[in-house]
Design a protein around this motif. Structure first.
Motif, PDB file in Angstrom:
ATOM      1  N   MET A  48       0.840  -1.173   0.000  1.00 40.28           N
ATOM      2  CA  MET A  48       0.000   0.000   0.000  1.00 40.28           C
ATOM      3  C   MET A  48       0.894   1.249   0.000  1.00 40.28           C
ATOM      4  O   MET A  48       1.781   1.379   0.846  1.00 40.28           O
ATOM      5  N   PRO A  49       0.688   2.176  -0.928  1.00 40.92           N
ATOM      6  CA  PRO A  49       1.527   3.374  -0.987  1.00 40.92           C
ATOM      7  C   PRO A  49       1.202   4.310   0.179  1.00 40.92           C
ATOM      8  O   PRO A  49       0.101   4.296   0.720  1.00 40.92           O
ATOM      9  N   PRO A  50       2.181   5.140   0.575  1.00 45.70           N
ATOM     10  CA  PRO A  50       1.908   6.088   1.657  1.00 45.70           C
ATOM     11  C   PRO A  50       0.844   7.102   1.241  1.00 45.70           C
ATOM     12  O   PRO A  50       0.785   7.520   0.089  1.00 45.70           O
ATOM     13  N   LEU A  51       0.012   7.494   2.175  1.00 46.53           N
ATOM     14  CA  LEU A  51      -1.043   8.464   1.915  1.00 46.53           C
ATOM     15  C   LEU A  51      -0.708   9.793   2.571  1.00 46.53           C
ATOM     16  O   LEU A  51      -0.307   9.820   3.738  1.00 46.53           O
ATOM     17  N   VAL A  81       6.242  12.170   0.491  1.00 51.42           N
ATOM     18  CA  VAL A  81       5.783  11.841  -0.858  1.00 51.42           C
ATOM     19  C   VAL A  81       5.608  13.118  -1.674  1.00 51.42           C
ATOM     20  O   VAL A  81       5.385  14.195  -1.133  1.00 51.42           O
ATOM     21  N   ARG A  82       5.719  12.966  -2.981  1.00 48.08           N
ATOM     22  CA  ARG A  82       5.450  14.078  -3.894  1.00 48.08           C
ATOM     23  C   ARG A  82       4.017  13.949  -4.385  1.00 48.08           C
ATOM     24  O   ARG A  82       3.601  12.889  -4.832  1.00 48.08           O
ATOM     25  N   ALA A 113       0.678  16.386  -6.432  1.00 55.92           N
ATOM     26  CA  ALA A 113       0.486  17.483  -7.386  1.00 55.92           C
ATOM     27  C   ALA A 113       0.649  18.839  -6.694  1.00 55.92           C
ATOM     28  O   ALA A 113       1.028  19.823  -7.325  1.00 55.92           O
ATOM     29  N   GLU A 114       0.372  18.895  -5.392  1.00 59.97           N
ATOM     30  CA  GLU A 114       0.497  20.145  -4.635  1.00 59.97           C
ATOM     31  C   GLU A 114       1.901  20.367  -4.091  1.00 59.97           C
ATOM     32  O   GLU A 114       2.172  21.395  -3.488  1.00 59.97           O
ATOM     33  N   GLY A 115       2.789  19.405  -4.222  1.00 56.47           N
ATOM     34  CA  GLY A 115       4.147  19.531  -3.711  1.00 56.47           C
ATOM     35  C   GLY A 115       4.519  18.384  -2.795  1.00 56.47           C
ATOM     36  O   GLY A 115       3.831  17.360  -2.734  1.00 56.47           O
ATOM     37  N   VAL A 116       5.581  18.556  -2.047  1.00 53.79           N
ATOM     38  CA  VAL A 116       6.064  17.531  -1.122  1.00 53.79           C
ATOM     39  C   VAL A 116       5.214  17.571   0.136  1.00 53.79           C
ATOM     40  O   VAL A 116       4.956  18.611   0.698  1.00 53.79           O
ATOM     41  N   LYS A 117       4.768  16.387   0.603  1.00 53.90           N
ATOM     42  CA  LYS A 117       3.913  16.284   1.776  1.00 53.90           C
ATOM     43  C   LYS A 117       4.396  15.175   2.698  1.00 53.90           C
ATOM     44  O   LYS A 117       5.038  14.230   2.266  1.00 53.90           O
TER      45      LYS A 117
END
Length: 84
Positions: free
Chosen positions: A1-4, A73-74, A76-80
């Motif tokens: 599962m990818p990080p959210l 994670v990257r 669309a809004e940037g790095v989070k």
């Protein structure tokens, strides 16, 4: 599962917040120890308080490891920050 992506604070952010509070308290005690009469100008006292608080904040955040369930994670809004 990818990080959210998550709005929850990371371990480092929580540590920095605690370090800031502890740093301010340490600065007050330090100022009382070096200047019990309160003769230092207010600008000098404020500068000492700022420096001690900043050092405690940086130290707490630097030495606290990321949580085991944290990632960056990257999006669309940037790095989070993200939770696994």
């Amino acid at each position: 599962m990818p990080p959210l992506p998550s709005a929850a604070p990371t371990n480092k952010a929580v540590a920095a917040t605690g370090g800031s509070a502890v740093g301010a308290a340490i600065a007050i005690l330090l100022l009382y120890a070096i200047d019990p009469a309160g003769a230092l100008p207010s600008a000098v006292s404020a500068a000492i308080t700022t420096l001690v608080t900043a050092m405690a904040t940086l130290g707490a955040a630097y030495f606290t490891p990321p949580g085991s369930g944290e990632a960056v994670v990257r999006t669309a809004e940037g790095v989070k920050s993200a939770r696994l």
